[in-house]
Each structure stands twice: as C-alpha cells, then as structure tokens.
Design a protein around this motif. Structure first.
Motif, PDB file in Angstrom:
ATOM      1  N   PHE A  38      22.089  35.821  59.710  1.00 16.56           N
ATOM      2  CA  PHE A  38      20.970  36.262  60.537  1.00 16.56           C
ATOM      3  C   PHE A  38      21.306  37.588  61.225  1.00 16.56           C
ATOM      4  N   LYS A  39      22.503  37.703  61.743  1.00 19.29           N
ATOM      5  CA  LYS A  39      22.941  38.947  62.389  1.00 19.29           C
ATOM      6  C   LYS A  39      23.013  40.097  61.391  1.00 19.29           C
ATOM      7  N   LYS A  40      23.459  39.807  60.156  1.00 19.39           N
ATOM      8  CA  LYS A  40      23.495  40.840  59.116  1.00 19.39           C
ATOM      9  C   LYS A  40      22.087  41.315  58.786  1.00 19.39           C
ATOM     10  N   GLU A  41      21.148  40.369  58.739  1.00 17.40           N
ATOM     11  CA  GLU A  41      19.753  40.723  58.468  1.00 17.40           C
ATOM     12  C   GLU A  41      19.227  41.668  59.544  1.00 17.40           C
ATOM     13  N   VAL A  42      19.571  41.402  60.798  1.00 18.95           N
ATOM     14  CA  VAL A  42      19.163  42.288  61.895  1.00 18.95           C
ATOM     15  C   VAL A  42      19.741  43.680  61.682  1.00 18.95           C
ATOM     16  N   ASP A  43      21.015  43.754  61.336  1.00 21.43           N
ATOM     17  CA  ASP A  43      21.650  45.054  61.099  1.00 21.43           C
ATOM     18  C   ASP A  43      20.947  45.823  59.984  1.00 21.43           C
ATOM     19  N   ILE A  44      20.622  45.145  58.906  1.00 22.01           N
ATOM     20  CA  ILE A  44      19.959  45.786  57.772  1.00 22.01           C
ATOM     21  C   ILE A  44      18.542  46.216  58.146  1.00 22.01           C
ATOM     22  N   MET A  45      17.788  45.315  58.784  1.00 26.42           N
ATOM     23  CA  MET A  45      16.403  45.635  59.142  1.00 26.42           C
ATOM     24  C   MET A  45      16.308  46.789  60.133  1.00 26.42           C
ATOM     25  N   SER A  46      17.323  46.958  60.959  1.00 22.64           N
ATOM     26  CA  SER A  46      17.279  48.029  61.952  1.00 22.64           C
ATOM     27  C   SER A  46      17.342  49.412  61.310  1.00 22.64           C
ATOM     28  N   THR A  47      17.737  49.485  60.039  1.00 26.78           N
ATOM     29  CA  THR A  47      17.811  50.773  59.345  1.00 26.78           C
ATOM     30  C   THR A  47      16.529  51.120  58.593  1.00 26.78           C
ATOM     31  N   LYS A  55       8.793  46.471  60.750  1.00 27.87           N
ATOM     32  CA  LYS A  55       9.661  47.258  61.634  1.00 27.87           C
ATOM     33  C   LYS A  55      10.302  46.319  62.652  1.00 27.87           C
ATOM     34  N   LEU A  56      11.604  46.292  62.669  1.00 28.21           N
ATOM     35  CA  LEU A  56      12.320  45.467  63.633  1.00 28.21           C
ATOM     36  C   LEU A  56      12.082  46.001  65.032  1.00 28.21           C
ATOM     37  N   LYS A  57      11.642  45.130  65.917  1.00 31.79           N
ATOM     38  CA  LYS A  57      11.372  45.549  67.289  1.00 31.79           C
ATOM     39  C   LYS A  57      12.467  45.081  68.234  1.00 31.79           C
ATOM     40  N   GLY A  58      13.116  43.984  67.916  1.00 31.00           N
ATOM     41  CA  GLY A  58      14.168  43.513  68.801  1.00 31.00           C
ATOM     42  C   GLY A  58      14.673  42.146  68.383  1.00 31.00           C
ATOM     43  N   ILE A  59      15.645  41.678  69.120  1.00 32.33           N
ATOM     44  CA  ILE A  59      16.220  40.367  68.888  1.00 32.33           C
ATOM     45  C   ILE A  59      16.460  39.723  70.246  1.00 32.33           C
ATOM     46  N   VAL A  60      16.189  38.437  70.319  1.00 30.73           N
ATOM     47  CA  VAL A  60      16.380  37.688  71.562  1.00 30.73           C
ATOM     48  C   VAL A  60      17.523  36.710  71.334  1.00 30.73           C
ATOM     49  N   LEU A  61      18.576  36.836  72.134  1.00 27.78           N
ATOM     50  CA  LEU A  61      19.756  35.991  71.955  1.00 27.78           C
ATOM     51  C   LEU A  61      19.918  34.958  73.053  1.00 27.78           C
ATOM     52  N   THR A  62      19.023  34.947  74.025  1.00 31.61           N
ATOM     53  CA  THR A  62      19.116  33.975  75.103  1.00 31.61           C
ATOM     54  C   THR A  62      18.121  32.847  74.887  1.00 31.61           C
ATOM     55  N   GLY A  63      18.319  31.755  75.563  1.00 30.08           N
ATOM     56  CA  GLY A  63      17.406  30.636  75.434  1.00 30.08           C
ATOM     57  C   GLY A  63      17.852  29.683  74.342  1.00 30.08           C
ATOM     58  N   LYS A  64      16.973  28.772  73.996  1.00 34.45           N
ATOM     59  CA  LYS A  64      17.296  27.708  73.043  1.00 34.45           C
ATOM     60  C   LYS A  64      17.419  28.217  71.612  1.00 34.45           C
ATOM     61  N   PHE A  65      16.638  29.231  71.246  1.00 40.01           N
ATOM     62  CA  PHE A  65      16.617  29.722  69.878  1.00 40.01           C
ATOM     63  C   PHE A  65      16.942  31.214  69.828  1.00 40.01           C
ATOM     64  N   THR A  66      17.516  31.667  68.723  1.00 38.76           N
ATOM     65  CA  THR A  66      17.701  33.085  68.453  1.00 38.76           C
ATOM     66  C   THR A  66      16.454  33.580  67.732  1.00 38.76           C
TER      67      THR A  66
END
Length: 72
Positions: A38-47, A55-66
């Motif tokens: 999932f983190k790799k996907e974020v890295d790829i999508m950010s490019t 278009k990747l707008k952001g990622i939320v790492l807090t709370g119950k779900f990523t």
C-alpha cells in the motif's frame, strides 16, 4: 480477496468548498506485506500527472484505517 476497498467521498476544504474523491481504505488486520504494498502504491501514484489517472491527493495514517485519497 483484496487487502483494500474503495468508497466515494468528499473533502471539505472550506465551509462552502468540497471536492469529490475516491477513497481507498486498507482493510483492518492486513499483513505487514500488504501495508508495505500500500505504501509503495502511494509512492508510485504520487509521481503520476495525467488526466486519465487519478491524482493522489493525500494519505491518512491516523485512526482505525489507513486511507488513500484521490480526485476523480
């Protein structure tokens, strides 16, 4: 069965300004490998910067779900 699911949502920027987004949510209790993917996907999508690709707008790492947020 995948390690995430999608929902449609909205981001509230200001009281009178919202935008529709696609939200990819990592399922609870997934493996460490799935989290790394999932983190790799974020890295790829950010490019990406193309009109036919979300278009990747952001990622939320807090709370119950990523969550991964992208504009439609």
């Amino acid at each position: 069965m995948g390690f995430a699911f999608f929902i449609a949502g909205e981001i509230l920027w200001e009281e009178d300004h919202t935008e529709e987004v696609a939200v990819k949510i990592l399922k609870e209790g997934v493996s460490r490998e799935a989290r790394e993917d999932f983190k790799k996907e974020v890295d790829i999508m950010s490019t990406f910067d193309h009109e036919n690709i979300l278009k990747l707008k952001g990622i939320v790492l807090t709370g119950k779900f990523t969550k991964l947020l992208g504009f439609f």
